[in-house]
Design a protein around this motif. Structure first.
Motif, short mmCIF file in Angstrom:
data_model
loop_
_atom_site.label_atom_id
_atom_site.label_comp_id
_atom_site.label_asym_id
_atom_site.label_seq_id
_atom_site.Cartn_x
_atom_site.Cartn_y
_atom_site.Cartn_z
N ASN A 1 39.65 41.99 62.80
CA ASN A 1 40.71 42.92 62.43
C ASN A 1 41.59 42.39 61.30
OD1 ASN A 1 39.88 44.77 64.32
ND2 ASN A 1 41.34 44.13 65.88
N ILE A 2 41.13 41.35 60.64
CA ILE A 2 41.82 40.79 59.48
C ILE A 2 40.91 40.98 58.27
CG2 ILE A 2 42.73 38.68 58.45
CD1 ILE A 2 43.25 37.70 61.34
N LEU A 3 41.43 41.62 57.23
CA LEU A 3 40.64 41.93 56.05
C LEU A 3 41.03 41.02 54.89
CD1 LEU A 3 40.64 45.84 56.17
CD2 LEU A 3 39.03 44.22 57.21
N VAL A 4 40.03 40.70 54.07
CA VAL A 4 40.21 39.72 53.01
C VAL A 4 39.71 40.31 51.69
CG1 VAL A 4 39.53 37.43 52.19
CG2 VAL A 4 39.92 37.80 54.62
N LYS A 5 40.48 40.09 50.64
CA LYS A 5 40.02 40.38 49.28
C LYS A 5 39.99 39.06 48.54
CE LYS A 5 40.69 43.39 45.28
NZ LYS A 5 39.35 43.99 45.46
N LEU A 6 38.81 38.65 48.10
CA LEU A 6 38.63 37.35 47.49
C LEU A 6 39.20 37.33 46.08
CD1 LEU A 6 34.98 36.59 48.65
CD2 LEU A 6 37.12 35.91 49.73
N PRO A 7 39.68 36.18 45.62
CA PRO A 7 40.21 36.09 44.25
C PRO A 7 39.09 36.19 43.22
CG PRO A 7 40.17 33.93 45.29
CD PRO A 7 39.79 34.91 46.35
N ASP A 8 39.45 36.66 42.05
CA ASP A 8 38.50 36.72 40.94
C ASP A 8 38.31 35.31 40.40
OD1 ASP A 8 37.13 37.02 38.52
OD2 ASP A 8 38.10 38.94 38.08
N PRO A 9 37.11 34.74 40.46
CA PRO A 9 36.90 33.35 40.02
C PRO A 9 37.16 33.15 38.54
CG PRO A 9 34.80 34.42 40.42
CD PRO A 9 35.85 35.37 40.91
N ASN A 10 37.20 34.23 37.76
CA ASN A 10 37.41 34.11 36.32
C ASN A 10 38.89 34.18 35.92
OD1 ASN A 10 34.60 33.97 35.73
ND2 ASN A 10 34.48 36.20 35.99
N LEU A 11 39.77 34.43 36.90
CA LEU A 11 41.19 34.57 36.59
C LEU A 11 41.96 33.44 37.26
CD1 LEU A 11 41.64 38.43 37.07
CD2 LEU A 11 41.22 37.17 34.95
N ARG A 12 42.66 32.67 36.47
CA ARG A 12 43.41 31.52 37.00
C ARG A 12 44.51 31.98 37.94
NH1 ARG A 12 44.91 28.02 39.42
NH2 ARG A 12 45.53 25.91 38.85
N GLY A 13 45.12 33.11 37.67
CA GLY A 13 46.21 33.57 38.52
C GLY A 13 45.79 34.42 39.69
N SER A 14 44.49 34.65 39.85
CA SER A 14 44.02 35.50 40.94
C SER A 14 44.15 34.77 42.28
CB SER A 14 42.56 35.89 40.71
OG SER A 14 42.09 36.74 41.73
N GLN A 15 44.64 35.49 43.29
CA GLN A 15 44.86 34.90 44.61
C GLN A 15 44.15 35.73 45.67
OE1 GLN A 15 49.07 34.61 45.24
NE2 GLN A 15 49.44 33.80 43.19
N MET A 16 43.80 35.07 46.75
CA MET A 16 43.18 35.76 47.87
C MET A 16 44.22 36.63 48.56
SD MET A 16 41.11 34.13 51.11
CE MET A 16 42.52 33.17 51.67
N THR A 17 43.81 37.82 48.97
CA THR A 17 44.66 38.75 49.71
C THR A 17 44.17 38.84 51.14
OG1 THR A 17 45.09 40.03 47.70
CG2 THR A 17 45.55 41.09 49.80
N VAL A 18 45.08 38.68 52.09
CA VAL A 18 44.75 38.75 53.51
C VAL A 18 45.64 39.80 54.15
CG1 VAL A 18 44.61 37.47 55.69
CG2 VAL A 18 44.13 36.30 53.52
N LYS A 19 45.04 40.76 54.88
CA LYS A 19 45.81 41.86 55.45
C LYS A 19 45.37 42.13 56.89
CE LYS A 19 47.17 44.12 51.20
NZ LYS A 19 47.77 45.37 50.69
N LEU A 20 46.34 42.55 57.69
CA LEU A 20 46.10 42.91 59.08
C LEU A 20 45.77 44.40 59.17
CD1 LEU A 20 46.18 41.93 62.05
CD2 LEU A 20 48.60 42.58 62.09
N ALA A 21 44.73 44.75 59.92
CA ALA A 21 44.28 46.14 60.04
C ALA A 21 44.03 46.47 61.52
CB ALA A 21 43.02 46.36 59.22
#
Length: 538
Positions: free
Chosen positions: A237-257
């Protein structure tokens, strides 16, 4: 909810190549723009503007503006919708959102969650309650965004291929890559899984905190701001959006569903709709009051008395806010306490029914904020162990300490864990070669295995104290009491989770820099690649 195939790029043709969107007519646009009757998505694709401006005099003078968005399922070349996942009573499919009054006809992929046909009346109610609860908890960056919901809005909304499987009852949600469960197991599109056991314990704890802290802050927001509990916290029940490996400022997103077993504590809400006879959960992560939500006791009930006499000699979890009733009787009584010495259950009002002796009574456990704190501790333990250890084994090991209710200074979680780790230190024996120490067989395989991670290494006691404070309730230094439905203990747990960065020598404000310390800049394209791009991407 995560896609099994990439969403169609903007401007994709309706047939051939990538998936197309089902031909569903968007509603007429109100406000400044008017559109021709029943336009199709294909007609919108061929236009540079979705409508024709009306004369300013025709626009009503109101303090509001309307901007329309339309949603549709994404289907493949055979007209089959793309399924993202399936649960107990609902399925999730890939969809697309389009902004009608957009200068660029903005599109983005979304998830459409629909109720399956043939589910029970209770599950139908849970689906409706999930819509309401999810609306109430909107506003936190780590809770999944609800874009809309409805029931039977358009007969053509559901693709023909699945109309015999699902109802026209839906939620429109933001789309992320995968669940945490899939991330740990590598089940989504054969991507590389996050192997927590492959990294040292110190580095693993930082990685685990990037999963746990966002969920802990989301639960804190739900408890203290929205007065809502989740009651089913687990990796699925926890969803994840992985960071873009090509973007230095990209961060992983973790959300409760998935708030479908949630509960709202609000006097304006009919709580009977959120209190079913049992509260489902996932065995490995659910709290004791969910695992054994209802049990019976042999008792005497006297009419006019607020006390119920019971006869069981063993330890029974009966606390404030639980509910007592006699079997096959309609009256329910709120419990305000239990006196185990006198073997009395104390009710909030006198027993109103005829007196009974040697009768079976029923106690229904309350499930609220403490259940979320317990599940969060169980999740933390599971991840710290390398997604290896069973939280129920740890809970069972804590059981004797939970039942110890003597009032003394040693009856605290910190004292208990300190005693356990001193015992483990005494069990350690020197290796045969005289170098270092090794856990004795009885420690490694039996007595204290629940304190080891998947590599056989001892979990840091500072970490385990946080876990134990969440999973062991009713102690002076626990995060909460199991009966306290208004507890604010989640805030202390969030504080302690952040403090682990300091314990391991990292400034919490710089944790994102540590997370990306292994960043590698994208490689420049080769000469052959650049020539190819110049030739075919003009």
């Amino acid at each position: 909810m995560a896609p099994s195939s990439p969403p169609p790029p903007p401007g994709a043709p309706p047939s051939g190549g990538p998936p197309r969107v089902g031909a569903t007519a968007p509603p007429p646009v109100s406000g400044q723009y008017a559109v021709s009757p029943t336009p199709t998505f294909e007609e919108y694709d061929d236009r540079t503007s979705p409508g024709t401006p009306l004369p300013p005099a025709a626009v009503p003078a109101t303090p509001y503006v309307t901007r329309s968005r339309v949603y549709a399922f994404v289907v493949d070349e055979q007209g089959q919708p793309i399924e993202l996942g399936s649960g107990r009573f609902a399925k999730a499919y890939l969809g697309e959102e389009r902004w009608v009054e957009s200068k660029t006809t903005l599109r983005r992929p979304i998830a459409i969650k629909v109720m399956q046909k043939g589910v029970s009346a209770e599950d139908q109610m849970r689906f409706q309650m999930e819509k309401e609860i999810l609306e109430r908890v909107q506003g936190h960056p780590n809770i999944i965004e609800l874009l809309g919901s409805g029931e039977g809005d358009s007969a053509g909304f559901i693709p023909p291929a699945i109309r015999d499987k699902v109802e026209n009852d839906f939620m429109v949600l933001e789309l992320l890559d995968m669940s945490l469960e899939e991330r740990l197991k590598g089940a989504r599109q054969k991507r590389r899984r996050d192997d927590l056991l492959a990294v040292p314990l110190r580095e693993r704890i930082f990685r685990v905190l990037e999963y746990v802290i966002p969920i802990a802050t989301a639960i804190e927001f739900a408890h203290l701001v929205r007065d809502t509990v989740h009651r089913d916290i687990k990796p699925a029940n926890i969803l994840v959006k992985l960071p873009d490996p090509n973007l230095r400022g990209s961060q992983m997103t973790v959300k409760l569903a998935d708030f479908n077993v949630g509960k709202v504590a609000d006097p304006d809400v009919d709580l009977s709709m959120t209190r079913f006879q049992a509260v489902p959960g996932t065995l490995f992560f659910q709290s004791p009051e969910q695992e054994i939500n209802t049990f019976d006791v042999l008792c005497n009930a006297t009419q006019g008395s607020p006390e119920i006499e019971f006869f069981e000699d063993f330890y029974i979890d009966i606390y404030e806010n639980d509910v007592f009733s006699l079997f096959n009787r309609p009256e329910n009584y709120l419990i305000v306490g239990a006196d185990r010495t006198r073997k009395k259950i104390l009710l909030n009002r006198p027993f109103a029914e005829p007196s009974e002796t040697n009768v079976r009574g029923r106690v229904v456990k309350s499930v609220g904020r403490p259940a979320d704190i317990y599940s969060l501790g169980a999740l933390f333990y599971y991840l710290v162990s390398g997604a290896y250890a069973n939280p129920k084994n740890l809970s069972d090991a804590f059981r004797k300490f939970v039942e110890y209710d003597k009032k003394d200074e040693t009856n605290t979680v910190a004292s208990y864990i300190d005693h356990e780790y001193r015992t483990i230190a005494n069990l350690r024996a020197p290796r045969a070669d005289g170098q270092g120490v090794e856990l004795a067989p009885e420690d490694r395989f039996f007595s204290y295995k629940h304190y080891l991670d998947g590599n056989g290494e001892l979990i840091d006691p500072t970490i385990l104290i946080i876990i134990a404070k969440a999973m062991v309730r009713n102690k002076p230094d626990s995060y909460c009491a199991s009966w306290d439905l208004r507890t604010t203990g989640i805030s202390q747990m969030v504080h302690d989770l952040f403090s682990l960065y300091v314990h391991f020598g990292v400034d919490p404000s710089a944790r994102l820099a540590y997370q990306n310390e292994n960043y590698a800049a994208p490689k420049k394209p080769s000469g052959m690649r650049r020539a190819w791009d110049r030739l075919f991407r003009k």
